[in-house]
Scaffold this motif. Structure first.
Motif, mmCIF file in Angstrom:
data_model
loop_
_atom_site.group_PDB
_atom_site.id
_atom_site.type_symbol
_atom_site.label_atom_id
_atom_site.label_comp_id
_atom_site.label_asym_id
_atom_site.label_seq_id
_atom_site.Cartn_x
_atom_site.Cartn_y
_atom_site.Cartn_z
ATOM 1 N N LEU A 48 0.853 -1.191 0.000
ATOM 2 C CA LEU A 48 0.000 0.000 0.000
ATOM 3 C C LEU A 48 0.886 1.238 0.000
ATOM 4 O O LEU A 48 1.550 1.539 0.979
ATOM 5 C CB LEU A 48 -0.905 -0.002 1.225
ATOM 6 C CG LEU A 48 -1.883 -1.180 1.313
ATOM 7 C CD1 LEU A 48 -2.139 -1.575 2.744
ATOM 8 C CD2 LEU A 48 -3.200 -0.832 0.621
ATOM 9 N N MET A 49 0.899 1.961 -1.122
ATOM 10 C CA MET A 49 1.770 3.120 -1.281
ATOM 11 C C MET A 49 0.953 4.412 -1.270
ATOM 12 O O MET A 49 -0.169 4.455 -1.779
ATOM 13 C CB MET A 49 2.546 3.026 -2.593
ATOM 14 C CG MET A 49 3.484 1.834 -2.677
ATOM 15 S SD MET A 49 4.343 1.739 -4.280
ATOM 16 C CE MET A 49 3.032 1.097 -5.331
ATOM 17 N N MET A 50 1.553 5.466 -0.702
ATOM 18 C CA MET A 50 0.899 6.766 -0.693
ATOM 19 C C MET A 50 1.935 7.883 -0.804
ATOM 20 O O MET A 50 2.944 7.880 -0.100
ATOM 21 C CB MET A 50 0.069 6.948 0.582
ATOM 22 C CG MET A 50 -0.736 8.248 0.604
ATOM 23 S SD MET A 50 -2.071 8.232 1.832
ATOM 24 C CE MET A 50 -1.143 8.173 3.357
ATOM 25 N N PHE A 297 -1.344 -1.028 -4.319
ATOM 26 C CA PHE A 297 -2.264 0.111 -4.330
ATOM 27 C C PHE A 297 -1.430 1.388 -4.260
ATOM 28 O O PHE A 297 -0.379 1.419 -3.625
ATOM 29 C CB PHE A 297 -3.216 0.050 -3.132
ATOM 30 C CG PHE A 297 -4.123 -1.144 -3.126
ATOM 31 C CD1 PHE A 297 -5.419 -1.067 -3.621
ATOM 32 C CD2 PHE A 297 -3.682 -2.368 -2.617
ATOM 33 C CE1 PHE A 297 -6.258 -2.177 -3.613
ATOM 34 C CE2 PHE A 297 -4.500 -3.486 -2.595
ATOM 35 C CZ PHE A 297 -5.798 -3.388 -3.099
ATOM 36 N N PHE A 298 -1.935 2.442 -4.880
ATOM 37 C CA PHE A 298 -1.221 3.725 -4.842
ATOM 38 C C PHE A 298 -2.227 4.867 -4.756
ATOM 39 O O PHE A 298 -3.268 4.858 -5.436
ATOM 40 C CB PHE A 298 -0.367 3.915 -6.095
ATOM 41 C CG PHE A 298 0.360 5.248 -6.129
ATOM 42 C CD1 PHE A 298 1.571 5.401 -5.473
ATOM 43 C CD2 PHE A 298 -0.188 6.337 -6.791
ATOM 44 C CE1 PHE A 298 2.236 6.620 -5.478
ATOM 45 C CE2 PHE A 298 0.463 7.566 -6.802
ATOM 46 C CZ PHE A 298 1.677 7.706 -6.148
ATOM 47 N N PRO A 339 -5.038 10.857 -6.866
ATOM 48 C CA PRO A 339 -4.745 9.749 -7.773
ATOM 49 C C PRO A 339 -5.001 8.414 -7.091
ATOM 50 O O PRO A 339 -4.729 8.262 -5.896
ATOM 51 C CB PRO A 339 -3.248 9.918 -8.080
ATOM 52 C CG PRO A 339 -2.949 11.342 -7.756
ATOM 53 C CD PRO A 339 -3.867 11.720 -6.641
ATOM 54 N N GLY A 340 -5.501 7.444 -7.839
ATOM 55 C CA GLY A 340 -5.772 6.134 -7.270
ATOM 56 C C GLY A 340 -5.487 5.020 -8.264
ATOM 57 O O GLY A 340 -5.924 5.084 -9.415
ATOM 58 N N LEU A 341 -4.754 4.008 -7.821
ATOM 59 C CA LEU A 341 -4.436 2.839 -8.645
ATOM 60 C C LEU A 341 -4.583 1.571 -7.817
ATOM 61 O O LEU A 341 -4.347 1.579 -6.611
ATOM 62 C CB LEU A 341 -3.000 2.905 -9.171
ATOM 63 C CG LEU A 341 -2.618 4.002 -10.160
ATOM 64 C CD1 LEU A 341 -1.125 3.948 -10.436
ATOM 65 C CD2 LEU A 341 -3.410 3.878 -11.455
#
Length: 503
Positions: A48-50, A297-298, A339-341
């Motif tokens: 899980l990246m942010m 996830f980003f 942004p969401g991936l």
């Protein structure tokens, strides 16, 4: 056959039977062990990246033609792009609390950045997956409490001892974190490093802290993943980059890529540096042979810094919220739509785009569904499992999405967004149809009084529920006392700014 011969035959038969049973039992045990190992190896790894202060429009996959983000763009091609994804908080600490717990930050008294801390009683993605045998690691920014009982980062409003809340309290086996923001280049130097070192598993780190901060972080992430892969242990890694939060400094090779863009080159450069580390991470997953069993996830913690985007040459206002109104600290979509991936090989259809409203509140219940982990009992969950949406099996988010910042409370329900400023006074209520009015310029509250009434009632109900949680209503602790008092809607008093006297 005499008695003794009969007895000998009986004993022989019995011995053979016991040996046979033992062999069968051992075979079954070995088979079960092998089965357990196979099941464990099939459990998906979770990353899980942010980013920090990255605007909706700051990435190539959302249309930015200046900033180079080839690795994130590739993630979008291989997975799903989420065009209506919310950070929940318009500033960092609140979003981070909701990200890990699936619960609204007001339940935990994290009103704003550098305020309050994550209560020790809260469950997190790490603590839930740890029970399922996962290795757990957190890397980068923490911002959910102090990391020392005696010092706190410069500029923090947290008192060290009463706001002490390290990652180890929340299920993390390993951590490499700072309390607050640091420079994106040479993170151990500069004004933001005061009382704000990197802590490696609770101890201040002094080695390998030169150069690009995203690379410094990834140098700790990769060994954690390698160790987990070698042990055939599933892992969850939470990676919270500092870029592109102030102080924004890009390294020489990245500045060279953006010559002619003035100070904004630093902003653009540190985002590309972050992107390079995402590429490095994905390459390592492939080298280890675990890329097909790893979900990534980003997102970002809020919209871009800066009051206006008029001068993109300046580093502070170089970020883009896309076509949306508002920026960081605003409950308008430019401050909270990010942004969401999502990428999960074999489960999420590649190169898809989803415009269903979703948020970081959904991470915990979704990860639980992906791993067959159990959601924490006796706790209100504000998010929901969005795996069916990510897989294309449904196209609606069932739960409305709540927001709260200073004197604003909001709710997104389908295409509608309601913003209120008082629990009783309806004069300033604003209702927007986001499907037709992405800039939130046309208040249609007077045209849809029943819709406003219904959504307003849901907001009031949510605030009452959050207030009960804040008091410790779900912790089952006698005389529980939160660090700060509940902040009623409308009671927030903004700081008075010093105005220059006219000569």
């Amino acid at each position: 056959m005499n008695f003794f011969l009969k007895r000998l035959v009986s004993y022989t038969f019995l011995s053979l039977f016991i040996i046979g049973c033992s062999s069968t039992s051992k075979s079954v045990t070995d088979s079960n062990k092998e089965h357990d190992t196979q099941n464990q190896s099939k459990q998906p790894n979770i990353i899980l990246m942010m980013a920090d202060d990255l605007g909706w429009g700051d990435v190539g996959f959302n249309g930015n033609n200046i900033i180079k983000t080839p690795n994130l763009d590739q993630m979008a091609k291989e997975g799903v792009k989420l065009t209506h994804f919310y950070s929940i908080g318009p500033v960092c600490s609140p979003t981070r609390a909701s990200f890990l717990t699936g619960r609204h930050y007001f339940r935990m008294g994290i009103w704003s950045a550098n305020k309050g801390h994550l209560p020790k009683e809260e469950n997190t993605i790490a603590s839930v997956l740890k029970k399922e045998g996962y290795a757990t690691g957190h890397f980068g920014k923490w911002h959910l409490g102090t990391l020392s009982k005696t010092i706190s980062a410069k500029g923090s409003k947290r008192k060290p001892e009463i706001n002490y809340a390290p990652p180890a309290w929340f299920g993390y086996d390993e951590s490499f974190v700072t309390e607050s923001a640091v420079s994106t280049w040479n993170p151990a130097e500069g004004r933001r490093s005061k009382n704000n070192p990197y802590y490696l598993n609770g101890v201040p780190e002094t080695e390998n802290l030169k150069g690009d901060d995203s690379r410094v972080m990834m140098d700790r992430v990769i060994p954690f993943i390698q160790k987990s892969a070698k042990a055939n242990q599933p892992f969850v890694a939470v990676i919270w980059f500092h870029a592109p939060h102030q102080d924004i400094i890009a390294g020489p090779e990245y500045l060279k890529m953006y010559e002619g863009h003035g100070q904004a080159a630093h902003y653009y450069g540190c985002i590309t540096a972050l992107d390079d580390q995402v590429g490095r991470l994905r390459k390592e997953l492939k080298n280890l042979g675990i890329d097909q069993n790893t979900a990534l996830f980003f997102t970002s913690d809020n919209g871009p810094e800066g009051k206006t985007p008029k001068d993109r040459k300046k580093v502070r206002t170089a970020g883009s919220a896309g076509e949306f109104s508002g920026r960081k600290r605003s409950v308008l979509d430019g401050g909270v739509r990010v942004p969401g991936l999502a990428l999960w090989p074999g489960h999420i259809k590649p190169n898809t785009v989803i415009d269903v409203p979703m948020s970081v509140l959904d991470y915990l219940p979704t990860v639980c569904e992906m791993t067959s982990a159990k959601l924490p009992e006796g706790r209100v969950q504000d998010g929901e499992n969005i795996l069916p949406v990510l897989k294309g099996e449904k196209n609606v988010h069932d739960k409305p999405i709540p927001f709260r910042h200073e004197n604003y409370a909001c709710l997104v329900e389908g295409k509608y967004k309601l913003i209120i400023e008082s629990e009783k006074d309806i004069q300033k209520d604003r209702l927007f149809d986001l499907s037709k009015d992405i800039k939130e310029m046309n208040n249609i509250a007077s045209q849809y009084p029943e819709k406003v009434r219904d959504m307003r009632a849901q907001i009031i109900e949510f605030l009452a529920s959050a207030k009960s949680t804040h008091k410790g209503g779900e912790y089952n602790i006698t005389n529980y006392k939160p660090v700060d008092n509940w902040v009623e809607l409308g009671s927030f008093k903004p700081k008075k700014k010093n105005k220059k006297k006219l000569k």
